[in-house]
Each structure stands twice: as structure tokens, then as C-alpha cells.
Design a protein around this motif. Structure first.
Motif, PDB file in Angstrom:
ATOM      1  N   ALA A 148      37.200  45.101  39.860  1.00  0.00           N
ATOM      2  CA  ALA A 148      37.773  44.310  40.959  1.00  0.00           C
ATOM      3  C   ALA A 148      37.043  42.979  41.116  1.00  0.00           C
ATOM      4  CB  ALA A 148      37.732  45.103  42.262  1.00  0.00           C
ATOM      5  N   VAL A 149      35.712  42.991  40.970  1.00  0.00           N
ATOM      6  CA  VAL A 149      34.943  41.742  41.024  1.00  0.00           C
ATOM      7  C   VAL A 149      35.347  40.842  39.861  1.00  0.00           C
ATOM      8  CG1 VAL A 149      32.619  40.753  40.746  1.00  0.00           C
ATOM      9  CG2 VAL A 149      33.004  42.637  42.359  1.00  0.00           C
ATOM     10  N   ASP A 150      35.502  41.418  38.667  1.00  0.00           N
ATOM     11  CA  ASP A 150      35.952  40.632  37.513  1.00  0.00           C
ATOM     12  C   ASP A 150      37.275  39.935  37.811  1.00  0.00           C
ATOM     13  OD1 ASP A 150      33.757  41.360  35.987  1.00  0.00           O
ATOM     14  OD2 ASP A 150      34.844  42.875  34.814  1.00  0.00           O
ATOM     15  N   LEU A 151      38.219  40.665  38.374  1.00  0.00           N
ATOM     16  CA  LEU A 151      39.523  40.093  38.691  1.00  0.00           C
ATOM     17  C   LEU A 151      39.411  38.991  39.741  1.00  0.00           C
ATOM     18  CD1 LEU A 151      42.619  40.009  38.585  1.00  0.00           C
ATOM     19  CD2 LEU A 151      42.628  41.890  40.252  1.00  0.00           C
ATOM     20  N   MET A 152      38.696  39.253  40.823  1.00  0.00           N
ATOM     21  CA  MET A 152      38.623  38.293  41.929  1.00  0.00           C
ATOM     22  C   MET A 152      37.803  37.050  41.577  1.00  0.00           C
ATOM     23  SD  MET A 152      40.680  39.702  43.975  1.00  0.00           S
ATOM     24  CE  MET A 152      40.534  38.684  45.441  1.00  0.00           C
ATOM     25  N   ALA A 153      36.981  37.127  40.538  1.00  0.00           N
ATOM     26  CA  ALA A 153      36.190  35.972  40.095  1.00  0.00           C
ATOM     27  C   ALA A 153      36.905  35.169  39.014  1.00  0.00           C
ATOM     28  CB  ALA A 153      34.826  36.434  39.585  1.00  0.00           C
ATOM     29  N   ASP A 154      38.031  35.661  38.537  1.00  0.00           N
ATOM     30  CA  ASP A 154      38.765  35.022  37.435  1.00  0.00           C
ATOM     31  C   ASP A 154      39.871  34.131  38.007  1.00  0.00           C
ATOM     32  OD1 ASP A 154      40.149  34.329  35.158  1.00  0.00           O
ATOM     33  OD2 ASP A 154      40.222  36.371  34.353  1.00  0.00           O
TER      34      ASP A 154
ATOM     35  N   ALA B  97      40.088  24.745  33.029  1.00  0.00           N
ATOM     36  CA  ALA B  97      38.640  24.683  33.247  1.00  0.00           C
ATOM     37  C   ALA B  97      38.203  23.228  33.298  1.00  0.00           C
ATOM     38  CB  ALA B  97      37.913  25.413  32.135  1.00  0.00           C
ATOM     39  N   VAL B  98      37.302  22.944  34.242  1.00  0.00           N
ATOM     40  CA  VAL B  98      36.709  21.610  34.366  1.00  0.00           C
ATOM     41  C   VAL B  98      35.201  21.783  34.513  1.00  0.00           C
ATOM     42  CG1 VAL B  98      38.772  20.509  35.352  1.00  0.00           C
ATOM     43  CG2 VAL B  98      37.077  21.550  36.882  1.00  0.00           C
ATOM     44  N   PRO B  99      34.432  20.744  34.219  1.00  0.00           N
ATOM     45  CA  PRO B  99      32.978  20.866  34.361  1.00  0.00           C
ATOM     46  C   PRO B  99      32.585  21.125  35.820  1.00  0.00           C
ATOM     47  CG  PRO B  99      33.552  18.906  33.102  1.00  0.00           C
ATOM     48  CD  PRO B  99      34.823  19.449  33.676  1.00  0.00           C
ATOM     49  N   PRO B 100      31.672  22.059  36.052  1.00  0.00           N
ATOM     50  CA  PRO B 100      31.192  22.292  37.418  1.00  0.00           C
ATOM     51  C   PRO B 100      30.523  21.031  37.973  1.00  0.00           C
ATOM     52  CG  PRO B 100      30.555  24.096  35.987  1.00  0.00           C
ATOM     53  CD  PRO B 100      31.093  23.002  35.106  1.00  0.00           C
ATOM     54  N   PRO B 101      30.666  20.767  39.274  1.00  0.00           N
ATOM     55  CA  PRO B 101      30.105  19.556  39.862  1.00  0.00           C
ATOM     56  C   PRO B 101      28.589  19.599  40.027  1.00  0.00           C
ATOM     57  CG  PRO B 101      31.114  20.873  41.556  1.00  0.00           C
ATOM     58  CD  PRO B 101      31.419  21.542  40.248  1.00  0.00           C
TER      59      PRO B 101
ATOM     60  N   VAL C 281      27.120  25.794  40.816  1.00  0.00           N
ATOM     61  CA  VAL C 281      28.482  26.309  40.636  1.00  0.00           C
ATOM     62  C   VAL C 281      28.565  27.002  39.278  1.00  0.00           C
ATOM     63  CG1 VAL C 281      30.909  25.665  40.413  1.00  0.00           C
ATOM     64  CG2 VAL C 281      29.477  24.544  42.134  1.00  0.00           C
ATOM     65  N   LEU C 282      29.035  28.249  39.275  1.00  0.00           N
ATOM     66  CA  LEU C 282      29.106  29.047  38.053  1.00  0.00           C
ATOM     67  C   LEU C 282      30.232  28.603  37.132  1.00  0.00           C
ATOM     68  CD1 LEU C 282      28.573  32.524  39.732  1.00  0.00           C
ATOM     69  CD2 LEU C 282      26.857  31.103  38.599  1.00  0.00           C
TER      70      LEU C 282
ATOM     71  N   VAL D  25      29.538  32.310  43.869  1.00  0.00           N
ATOM     72  CA  VAL D  25      28.793  33.574  43.821  1.00  0.00           C
ATOM     73  C   VAL D  25      29.646  34.606  43.108  1.00  0.00           C
ATOM     74  CG1 VAL D  25      27.837  35.485  45.192  1.00  0.00           C
ATOM     75  CG2 VAL D  25      27.554  33.123  45.977  1.00  0.00           C
ATOM     76  N   ARG D  26      29.014  35.304  42.189  1.00  0.00           N
ATOM     77  CA  ARG D  26      29.642  36.458  41.534  1.00  0.00           C
ATOM     78  C   ARG D  26      28.577  37.530  41.453  1.00  0.00           C
ATOM     79  NH1 ARG D  26      30.824  38.627  36.207  1.00  0.00           N
ATOM     80  NH2 ARG D  26      32.875  39.560  36.335  1.00  0.00           N
ATOM     81  N   GLY D  27      28.561  38.388  42.475  1.00  0.00           N
ATOM     82  CA  GLY D  27      27.573  39.450  42.541  1.00  0.00           C
ATOM     83  C   GLY D  27      28.169  40.787  42.145  1.00  0.00           C
ATOM     84  N   GLU D  28      27.394  41.837  42.348  1.00  0.00           N
ATOM     85  CA  GLU D  28      27.864  43.181  41.999  1.00  0.00           C
ATOM     86  C   GLU D  28      29.093  43.588  42.802  1.00  0.00           C
ATOM     87  OE1 GLU D  28      24.894  46.214  42.119  1.00  0.00           O
ATOM     88  OE2 GLU D  28      23.520  45.078  40.859  1.00  0.00           O
ATOM     89  N   ASP D  29      29.160  43.158  44.066  1.00  0.00           N
ATOM     90  CA  ASP D  29      30.280  43.545  44.922  1.00  0.00           C
ATOM     91  C   ASP D  29      30.814  42.366  45.741  1.00  0.00           C
ATOM     92  OD1 ASP D  29      28.219  43.160  46.721  1.00  0.00           O
ATOM     93  OD2 ASP D  29      28.483  45.082  47.743  1.00  0.00           O
TER      94      ASP D  29
END
Length: 147
Positions: free
Chosen positions: A19-25, A41-45, A49-50, A76-80
Motif C-alpha cells: 500500500a505504501v508502494d502504491l501511495m508513493a507512486d 519525472a522532473v528533477p527534485p527542487p 525531496v525524494l 516522505v516514504r516511510g514504513e507506513d
């Protein structure tokens, strides 16, 4: 400036990690977005920024259609947890804070809190479109998880 918040919950099959994979994509979520027509995709500012994605949406103002592009930054892309901040001109910011919890055997609950800020003159229209798009995406995400 004016600010508003709304939230929604999605229940479905899967693991917290999937679910984290999906919501971060963001590019994948754009395929479920009713107004979005393109993501790239664009360069992070900044180094904090991940990943950044330019998202183009088609909006209608009465009989007039127009394309707007905003930058969605995965912060942020954490465990949950997933935190995405989208920026658009003029001075518009949408923050999506996602928390994912296991609620049973191969079941998850995704809680999303969206905070939206923009100039007061645009707020009613823009906030309504943001809420509409996110509620539609919630239905699409639920269908994806439960198929």
C-alpha cells in the motif's frame, strides 16, 4: 490565502508495504486521477525531496478548457507513511499525508488527510476540484486493492 482540509479512508487487500508502494507512486496514481492527462519525472527542487513528478490536468471553466501543470514532490516514504506536497501557480499547495495500517490478515487501511491552500479568489473552485479528484482516486485505489 485560504486553507481547507478533507480526509478519506480506503480499505483493501494487501500489505502495508504494498500500500505504501502504491501511495508513493505518483505516476501510477495519476492513471487513477480523473483530471490528469500526463505525468513525467522532473528533477527534485531540493535534496530533501525524494522524487518529483510534473502532472498535467485538464480543467474546465464553464465552456473553456485549459491545462494546468503542477509539481508533486514525494517528501516522505516511510514504513507506513507517505507525504506528498504538490505545488502550483499561483501560490497553491496541496499536502497529502497518508498513513497505512494492517487491519487483519492481508488487509490494510489507508488513511489520507489532504490540506489545500490557495488564494481566496480561487479557493472554492480549486478546493472542490481537488476534493472531487481525490474522492475519485480513492474509489479507483479501493478497486485496485480489492480486485
Amino acid at each position: 490565502m485560504r486553507t481547507g482540509t478533507f480526509d478519506y479512508t480506503i480499505n483493501g487487500r494487501g500489505t502495508v508495504a504494498s500500500a505504501v508502494d502504491l501511495m508513493a507512486d505518483v505516476p501510477r496514481l495519476v492513471t487513477m486521477h480523473p483530471l490528469a492527462v500526463r505525468a513525467e519525472a522532473v528533477p527534485p527542487p531540493s535534496p530533501e525531496v525524494l522524487r518529483s513528478t510534473a502532472v498535467t490536468s485538464r480543467l474546465k471553466f464553464g465552456p473553456v478548457g485549459m491545462h494546468i501543470t503542477y509539481r508533486a514532490d514525494l517528501v516522505v516514504r516511510g514504513e507506513d507513511e507517505v507525504l506528498t506536497v504538490a505545488h502550483q501557480q499561483p501560490r497553491t499547495t496541496l499536502t497529502s499525508h497518508v498513513r497505512v495500517a494492517e487491519v487483519g490478515d492481508d488487509r490494510v487501511r489507508i488513511k489520507v488527510v489532504v490540506t489545500f491552500e490557495c488564494p481566496a479568489l480561487l479557493f472554492s473552485y480549486a478546493f472542490g476540484k481537488a476534493r472531487f479528484a481525490h474522492m475519485h482516486m480513492a474509489t479507483q485505489i479501493s478497486s485496485h486493492l480489492n480486485r
